[in-house]
Design an enzyme around this catalytic site. Structure first.
Site, PDB file in Angstrom:
ATOM      1  N   PRO A 246       0.792  -0.988   0.135  1.00  0.00           N
ATOM      2  CA  PRO A 246       0.025  -0.082  -0.039  1.00  0.00           C
ATOM      3  C   PRO A 246       0.906   1.279   0.001  1.00  0.00           C
ATOM      4  O   PRO A 246       1.671   1.590   1.052  1.00  0.00           O
ATOM      5  CB  PRO A 246      -0.821  -0.131   1.401  1.00  0.00           C
ATOM      6  CG  PRO A 246      -0.124  -1.059   2.210  1.00  0.00           C
ATOM      7  CD  PRO A 246       0.381  -2.012   1.116  1.00  0.00           C
TER       8      PRO A 246
ATOM      9  N   CYS B 272       0.775   5.437  -0.454  1.00  0.00           N
ATOM     10  CA  CYS B 272      -0.213   6.745  -0.432  1.00  0.00           C
ATOM     11  C   CYS B 272       0.274   7.468  -1.719  1.00  0.00           C
ATOM     12  O   CYS B 272       1.214   7.670  -2.095  1.00  0.00           O
ATOM     13  CB  CYS B 272       0.011   7.553   0.708  1.00  0.00           C
ATOM     14  SG  CYS B 272      -0.599   6.815   2.424  1.00  0.00           S
TER      15      CYS B 272
ATOM     16  N   TYR C 117       1.280   5.694  12.934  1.00  0.00           N
ATOM     17  CA  TYR C 117      -0.197   6.164  13.077  1.00  0.00           C
ATOM     18  C   TYR C 117      -0.793   5.578  14.459  1.00  0.00           C
ATOM     19  O   TYR C 117      -0.177   5.038  15.191  1.00  0.00           O
ATOM     20  CB  TYR C 117      -0.660   5.599  11.733  1.00  0.00           C
ATOM     21  CG  TYR C 117       0.149   6.202  10.670  1.00  0.00           C
ATOM     22  CD1 TYR C 117       0.229   7.740  10.472  1.00  0.00           C
ATOM     23  CD2 TYR C 117       0.470   5.297   9.702  1.00  0.00           C
ATOM     24  CE1 TYR C 117       0.916   8.409   9.364  1.00  0.00           C
ATOM     25  CE2 TYR C 117       1.388   5.962   8.558  1.00  0.00           C
ATOM     26  CZ  TYR C 117       1.315   7.356   8.409  1.00  0.00           C
ATOM     27  OH  TYR C 117       2.141   8.127   7.522  1.00  0.00           O
TER      28      TYR C 117
ATOM     29  N   ARG D  25      -0.486  -4.900   9.545  1.00  0.00           N
ATOM     30  CA  ARG D  25       0.876  -4.111   9.321  1.00  0.00           C
ATOM     31  C   ARG D  25       1.419  -3.433  10.391  1.00  0.00           C
ATOM     32  O   ARG D  25       0.823  -2.750  11.207  1.00  0.00           O
ATOM     33  CB  ARG D  25       0.683  -3.231   8.121  1.00  0.00           C
ATOM     34  CG  ARG D  25       2.271  -2.483   7.984  1.00  0.00           C
ATOM     35  CD  ARG D  25       2.584  -1.796   6.971  1.00  0.00           C
ATOM     36  NE  ARG D  25       2.884  -2.660   5.952  1.00  0.00           N
ATOM     37  CZ  ARG D  25       3.654  -2.013   4.709  1.00  0.00           C
ATOM     38  NH1 ARG D  25       3.818  -0.805   4.513  1.00  0.00           N
ATOM     39  NH2 ARG D  25       3.883  -2.795   3.668  1.00  0.00           N
TER      40      ARG D  25
ATOM     41  N   ARG E  34       8.555   0.975  -3.597  1.00  0.00           N
ATOM     42  CA  ARG E  34       9.133   1.925  -4.903  1.00  0.00           C
ATOM     43  C   ARG E  34       9.455   1.268  -6.066  1.00  0.00           C
ATOM     44  O   ARG E  34       9.350   1.852  -7.128  1.00  0.00           O
ATOM     45  CB  ARG E  34      10.448   2.421  -4.058  1.00  0.00           C
ATOM     46  CG  ARG E  34       9.982   3.482  -2.857  1.00  0.00           C
ATOM     47  CD  ARG E  34      11.537   3.959  -2.097  1.00  0.00           C
ATOM     48  NE  ARG E  34      11.014   4.922  -1.118  1.00  0.00           N
ATOM     49  CZ  ARG E  34      10.923   5.013   0.266  1.00  0.00           C
ATOM     50  NH1 ARG E  34      10.478   3.682   0.521  1.00  0.00           N
ATOM     51  NH2 ARG E  34      10.558   5.854   0.707  1.00  0.00           N
TER      52      ARG E  34
END
Length: 342
Positions: A11, A13, A170, A218, A312
């Site tokens: 995932p 963003c 987070y 995760r 990436r």
């Protein structure tokens, strides 16, 4: 569930939504990776509430209006042979930030920002200077309900793999780490208290997410700072999550404090996936600087992890799975439209 290979799109963003709604950018970005041959394509951190977005450009699943655009993505991904996955998230004290290409600092109310929440009223630091409001138990219950509602919408949209984002500093990660969680109630202090919010939420989500479909979490396996979350706690957490119906641990690291000292090198996070896999007897995904086909293949063949998730490298090359297959002496069946050139 059977994947066509052990390669996944992590995932990532894109910061390209408006009011949380997916658009053509997300459709092309994610769809092209399915065409490229990945076994699973996971949609970026998708906020369970408006205040849970990292930036105003982040995807959301807090409303019915978000379902149809994401369903379009899921349908296309599945049509082209990949499993459609989605990660649901709440950014906690790292929410209300500007877009990365605009500096990524916290936004004021005048700039379109919003108040943030966290386990404790401790700012992240660096460019994220807002002091979050310490969550009440009512806040915790509300956010847990938000995750359950978002999971239900993800199922309606056609996703077949769900991941809870408890990494990178987070909200869940903030509760797990002693560096961010200084509560004195049943959600802070001891390991059992710090994992309570995540465990309770995983249990509640599993009740609405079908047993036949994978549920992943995760985590940041370590905080990379003394006094923070560590690999031993990660293994203990994985055992508890497995008992709640979690099928796979997606093993990243860091992100809870801005001054962590991280030594980045090829495959630097793979040992976390291997240790958690062995220590908790649970499937794991390896992430972090995995770029070479043989490197990725060895991770799976040497049973260091069950899946490799690339980020990436998938941005650089959407067709990395096809190119990796060729480099390893195999061939992925091409889409009919590309058969002459594959």
């Amino acid at each position: 569930m059977t994947l066509r290979n052990r390669i996944g799109v992590s995932p990532m963003c894109q910061y390209s939504a408006e009011d949380g709604v997916a658009n053509d950018w997300h459709f092309v970005h994610l769809g092209s990776r399915a065409v490229g041959g990945a076994g699973i394509v996971i949609v970026e951190a998708t906020a369970v509430a408006p205040e849970g977005r990292i930036t105003p450009g982040c995807l959301g699943l807090w409303s019915e209006k978000h379902i149809e655009p994401l369903a379009r993505v899921a349908k296309f991904v599945k049509q082209h042979g990949a499993v459609a996955g989605i990660q649901i998230a709440h950014a906690g004290r790292k929410a209300s930030a500007d877009l990365p290409w605009k500096g990524g600092a916290h936004l004021s109310e005048a700039q379109g920002g919003w108040p943030t929440i966290a386990p404790s009223a401790i700012p992240f630091g660096a460019e994220l200077t807002k002091v979050p409001r310490a969550m009440t138990e009512a806040d915790i219950a509300r956010v847990q309900s938000d995750f359950v509602a978002a999971a239900t919408r993800a199922l309606t949209a056609g996703f077949e793999w769900l991941e809870l984002h408890a990494a990178h500093g987070y909200l869940f990660s903030e509760f797990l780490s002693p560096l961010a969680n200084q509560r004195t109630d049943k959600y802070g202090g001891s390991f059992e208290n710090r994992v309570r919010f995540l465990l309770d939420t995983a249990r509640a989500v599993r009740q609405v997410w079908p047993d036949k479909l994978p549920l992943a979490v995760r985590i940041s396996a370590i905080d990379w700072k003394e006094g923070g979350w560590d690999i031993e706690q990660s293994i203990a957490l994985a055992k508890l999550l497995k008992a709640e119906g979690v099928d796979l641990m997606d093993c990243s690291s860091g992100g809870v404090v801005p001054d962590a000292k991280i030594t980045v090198k090829p495959g630097y996070q793979v040992p976390f996936a291997e240790k958690i896999r062995q220590g908790a007897n649970i499937a794991t995904a390896a992430v972090g600087f995995i770029t070479d086909p043989k490197q990725a293949d060895d991770i799976v063949r040497n049973v260091q992890a069950d899946v490799v998730l690339l980020a990436r490298q998938m941005l650089v090359d959407p067709y990395w799975p096809a190119h990796a297959a060729k480099a390893l002496g195999h061939k992925l069946p091409p889409p009919n439209q590309y058969a002459r050139a594959w």
